[in-house]
Design a protein around this motif. Structure first.
Motif: not given
Length: 66
Positions: A15, A18-24, A42, A45
């Motif tokens: 998580r 995922a937050n750093m990459l703006d995904c889930d 990605y 990123l």
């Protein structure tokens, strides 16, 4: 080094990454299990987030090799 190893070495949860990459977190899990490989966007990123560790990433069968 796999993405999972790099992430765990950094002390991040799926998580967190995922937050750093703006995904889930499900997306990160799929990358780690080799069900999908990150898109070029990605990948860029990931390189920005993990820095020097990015060059060490191995996308082998079972992790991004699909």
């Amino acid at each position: 080094m796999t993405l999972k190893e790099l992430r765990e070495r950094a002390g991040w949860t799926q998580r967190d990454l995922a937050n750093m990459l703006d995904c889930d977190a499900v997306t990160v899990s799929r990358w780690e299990r080799g069900l999908h490989k990150p898109s070029a966007d990605y990948m860029a990123l990931l390189e920005a987030v993990v820095g020097n560790g990015f060059a060490e990433l191995e996308w082998t069968k079972g992790e991004g090799g699909a």
